[in-house]
Design a protein around this motif. Sequence first.
Motif, mmCIF file in Angstrom:
data_model
loop_
_atom_site.group_PDB
_atom_site.id
_atom_site.type_symbol
_atom_site.label_atom_id
_atom_site.label_comp_id
_atom_site.label_asym_id
_atom_site.label_seq_id
_atom_site.Cartn_x
_atom_site.Cartn_y
_atom_site.Cartn_z
ATOM 1 N N ALA A 33 40.275 46.950 31.772
ATOM 2 C CA ALA A 33 38.879 46.557 31.967
ATOM 3 C C ALA A 33 38.708 45.973 33.364
ATOM 4 N N ASP A 34 37.499 46.120 33.898
ATOM 5 C CA ASP A 34 37.154 45.569 35.206
ATOM 6 C C ASP A 34 35.642 45.438 35.268
ATOM 7 N N VAL A 35 35.152 44.526 36.133
ATOM 8 C CA VAL A 35 33.705 44.406 36.307
ATOM 9 C C VAL A 35 33.124 45.700 36.864
ATOM 10 N N ASP A 36 33.934 46.458 37.593
ATOM 11 C CA ASP A 36 33.544 47.787 38.062
ATOM 12 C C ASP A 36 33.986 48.794 37.000
ATOM 13 N N CYS A 70 44.510 39.950 35.854
ATOM 14 C CA CYS A 70 44.558 40.164 37.308
ATOM 15 C C CYS A 70 43.156 40.115 37.901
ATOM 16 N N SER A 71 42.230 39.513 37.211
ATOM 17 C CA SER A 71 40.831 39.475 37.640
ATOM 18 C C SER A 71 40.607 38.371 38.667
ATOM 19 N N TRP A 72 39.362 38.201 39.065
ATOM 20 C CA TRP A 72 38.956 37.163 40.013
ATOM 21 C C TRP A 72 39.324 35.790 39.459
ATOM 22 N N GLY A 73 39.866 34.919 40.332
ATOM 23 C CA GLY A 73 40.382 33.622 39.905
ATOM 24 C C GLY A 73 39.491 32.816 38.977
ATOM 25 N N PRO A 74 38.179 32.689 39.262
ATOM 26 C CA PRO A 74 37.319 31.882 38.383
ATOM 27 C C PRO A 74 37.207 32.400 36.956
ATOM 28 N N THR A 75 37.637 33.647 36.684
ATOM 29 C CA THR A 75 37.584 34.177 35.316
ATOM 30 C C THR A 75 38.879 33.942 34.546
ATOM 31 N N HIS A 76 39.909 33.453 35.211
ATOM 32 C CA HIS A 76 41.208 33.343 34.564
ATOM 33 C C HIS A 76 41.173 32.440 33.341
ATOM 34 N N GLU A 77 40.509 31.299 33.450
ATOM 35 C CA GLU A 77 40.490 30.358 32.331
ATOM 36 C C GLU A 77 39.946 31.007 31.062
ATOM 37 N N GLN A 78 38.806 31.685 31.159
ATOM 38 C CA GLN A 78 38.204 32.244 29.957
ATOM 39 C C GLN A 78 39.098 33.291 29.304
ATOM 40 N N TYR A 79 39.761 34.109 30.115
ATOM 41 C CA TYR A 79 40.597 35.155 29.533
ATOM 42 C C TYR A 79 41.893 34.590 28.959
ATOM 43 N N PRO A 95 45.710 31.957 40.536
ATOM 44 C CA PRO A 95 45.990 30.684 39.876
ATOM 45 C C PRO A 95 45.801 30.780 38.371
ATOM 46 N N LEU A 96 46.427 29.869 37.620
ATOM 47 C CA LEU A 96 46.164 29.798 36.189
ATOM 48 C C LEU A 96 44.676 29.568 35.957
ATOM 49 N N ALA A 97 44.099 28.685 36.742
ATOM 50 C CA ALA A 97 42.656 28.429 36.748
ATOM 51 C C ALA A 97 42.330 27.790 38.086
ATOM 52 N N THR A 98 41.051 27.676 38.397
ATOM 53 C CA THR A 98 40.663 27.255 39.742
ATOM 54 C C THR A 98 40.558 25.745 39.918
#
Length: 350
Positions: A33-36, A70-79, A95-98
């Motif tokens: 999955a990806d935003v694109d 492997c998504s954008w850093g600010p999305t890491h926490e939710q996933y 990062p694990l989260a931002t």
Amino acid sequence: MLNVGVIGTGMIGQDHIRRMTRVLAGVRVAAVADVDASLAARIADRAGARAAPDGEQVIADPQVDAVLVCSWGPTHEQYVLAAIAAGKPVFCEKPLATTQQACLRVVDAEVRHGARLVQVGYMRRYDAAYRALKQVVDAGDIGAPLMMHCAHRNPRVPAFYEPQSAITDTAVHEIDMVRWMFDDEIVAARVLVPRRSRNGGDLQDPLLLLLETGGGVLVDVEISVNVRYGYDIRGEILGENGTAALAERGLVTVRRSGALAAPVPVDWRERFLAAYDVELQEWIDALAADGAPAGPSAWDGYAAAVVSDAGVAALRTGERVAVRMAERPRLYHRPAPQARPVNDSREVPA
């Protein structure tokens, strides 16, 4: 066979998908999955995987055993939180989260789960040269370590690179490596600012990050991100009875006409290609053997965030900044794994 769902198909996501489909054993890419969405569909088609509408559906997919974020850093926490809630192992690129607060939320969720599910992508621990260096330290071959000198040099950085990125995106690898190398926490940070390079434009470059460990080891990290000549990673440890340094492993050194020459990697992918391979293969093998990751933990991700924040504060104030962390949960009290024997046979810059 471990069926992995990949969230994020940027540079590192595509590289990991290539790795899992062409290089590694015991793994299959099951969903992407990806935003694109169009990019995700193309990548999924090449990998023989299903293209999912979003990351949450990758995690919920019953055919996905483990998740790679492997998504954008600010999305890491939710996933990562969603993967923990689903009870699925999750490998999260740094990062694990931002923020350190977000990292603590991940730690708390994993502690409530009662077992480790999270591994953070700090690949220095899997590099043959760093593992060889840790073997020397752990064996006591140079006596007690006293100091470490590091350099992290990039030929250039993108326009969106910010002043704090030198700490949070670049030197964070040294921050994690130092904690692992000496099996010790970092207790303080300071940043010294030398003359500015003209190659850096408005960016303050280079910087000198000074770290203090609880055991008294002092570490200096030169951060130079516009050196032009190549990607250059260095490390030398001074012990009571000798020194040990990273070698130019895997590179050809030529001595000719009174000169010594060796090629310099062009970027982080070339320098750490093998480390990424080992990192993911060991993650796959650990899940197959024990059902749980054995590499850098959610606590390691949190610790790196706290030390990075201290480094950013030191950069802003010019002062020595103490590192203050929460109490380490019992889940992360297991002894740190020892360096493995080296096998000699075989989105922003890292």
